[in-house]
Scaffold this active site. Structure first.
Site, short mmCIF file in Angstrom:
data_model
loop_
_atom_site.label_atom_id
_atom_site.label_comp_id
_atom_site.label_asym_id
_atom_site.label_seq_id
_atom_site.Cartn_x
_atom_site.Cartn_y
_atom_site.Cartn_z
N CYS A 1 35.60 -17.72 18.64
CA CYS A 1 34.14 -17.96 18.67
C CYS A 1 33.82 -19.37 19.15
CB CYS A 1 33.55 -17.79 17.27
SG CYS A 1 33.73 -16.15 16.58
C1 BEZ Z 1 38.00 -15.90 16.05
O1 BEZ Z 1 36.92 -16.25 16.49
O2 BEZ Z 1 39.04 -16.38 16.45
C2 BEZ Z 1 38.07 -14.86 14.97
C3 BEZ Z 1 36.95 -14.56 14.22
C4 BEZ Z 1 37.05 -13.62 13.21
C5 BEZ Z 1 38.23 -12.97 12.99
C6 BEZ Z 1 39.34 -13.26 13.78
C7 BEZ Z 1 39.25 -14.21 14.78
#
Ligand code: BEZ
Length: 211
Positions: free
Chosen positions: A45
C-alpha cells in the site's frame, strides 16, 4: 451488495486527510477513482499511494480526482503519509478516507470475508461524471496495482464516452480504435474523416479520433 458496471456509484460523507467531504461534491462534474488499501503502514500500500501521488498530474489532465480509503483512522493516515512521502520522495496529494467503521468499505463491498474478515481487498472504481461505475477492479492484498493500466482504461473510457468507438487488445493512447458495429459505413465516413480500414464487416479500425 456488489457494485456492478453501470450502477450509480453510492454517495457518502466521510472524514479524510483533507477534512470531511461528500464523495459527489469532491468529484464535482469530473471523473473519479476510488481505491481501497487493506491497511495503513503496510508495504505494498505504501508503494501504491506514493505511485499514484507521483502521477496525479496525469489524472488532473484527464479531469479525474483520486480518493483512497483504508480501514484505519484519519490520524493514522496522517502519520502514514509521512512514510509514504519519504519512501516515494513525493507528496501524497489526494485525500485518504478514514474508515474505521467500514462504512465506505461496506458500501462498496470492499471486504471479501473469504480473503479477510477485517481488511479490504484492493478495489478500484472508476466513476464517470454522471456518477455511474465504469470500471471495477479487484486485486488481492499481495498484488500492487498498475497505474499505467488504470490510466489506459481511463483513456479508453473517456474516448468511448466521446465517440462511438471501443479499444482493442492492448490498446494504448494513440493507437487505432474500433468503430462501433452500430455505425454504418456511410456514417463512419462522416464521423471518422481520417478514414477506416475494414478487416471484417464488424471490425473496422480508424485512427484515434481525438489525436
Ligand atoms: C501490503 O500492503 O503489503 C499488505 C496489506 C495487507 C495485507 C498484506 C499486505
Amino acid at each position: 451488495m456488489a457494485i456492478r458496471l453501470g450502477d450509480v456509484a453510492p454517495d457518502f460523507t466521510a472524514d479524510t486527510t483533507e477534512g470531511t467531504l461528500s464523495f459527489y461534491d469532491y468529484l464535482g462534474d469530473g471523473w473519479g477513482i476510488l481505491f481501497s488499501h487493506p491497511k495503513d503502514f503496510t508495504p505494498v500500500c505504501t508503494t501504491e499511494l506514493g505511485g499514484f501521488a507521483k502521477r496525479k498530474a496525469e489524472f488532473d489532465k484527464r479531469n479525474t480526482k483520486l480518493i483512497a480509503v483504508s480501514v484505519d483512522s484519519v490520524d493514522s493516515h496522517k502519520r502514514w503519509k509521512a512514510d509514504v512521502d519519504e519512501v516515494s520522495g513525493g507528496d501524497l496529494n489526494f485525500p485518504i478516507i478514514g474508515d474505521e467503521d467500514h462504512k465506505v468499505a461496506d458500501l462498496y463491498d470492499m471486504i471479501h470475508p473469504n480473503a479477510s474478515d477485517t481488511l479490504t481487498v484492493r478495489s478500484v472504481f472508476i466513476v464517470s461524471p454522471d456518477k455511474k461505475v465504469k470500471l471495477t477492479l479487484t486485486y488481492p492484498a499481495s498484488v500492487g496495482r498498475n497505474v499505467d493500466e488504470i490510466v489506459r482504461v481511463l483513456d479508453s473510457l473517456q474516448l468511448s464516452a466521446a465517440y462511438p468507438v471501443s479499444t482493442p487488445l492492448d490498446w494504448k493512447d494513440g493507437d487505432e480504435v474500433i468503430i462501433a458495429p452500430a455505425v454504418s459505413d456511410e456514417d463512419a465516413k462522416e464521423k471518422f474523416p481520417k478514414g477506416f480500414r475494414k478487416v471484417k464487416d464488424y471490425l473496422r479500425f480508424t485512427p484515434q479520433p481525438n489525436k
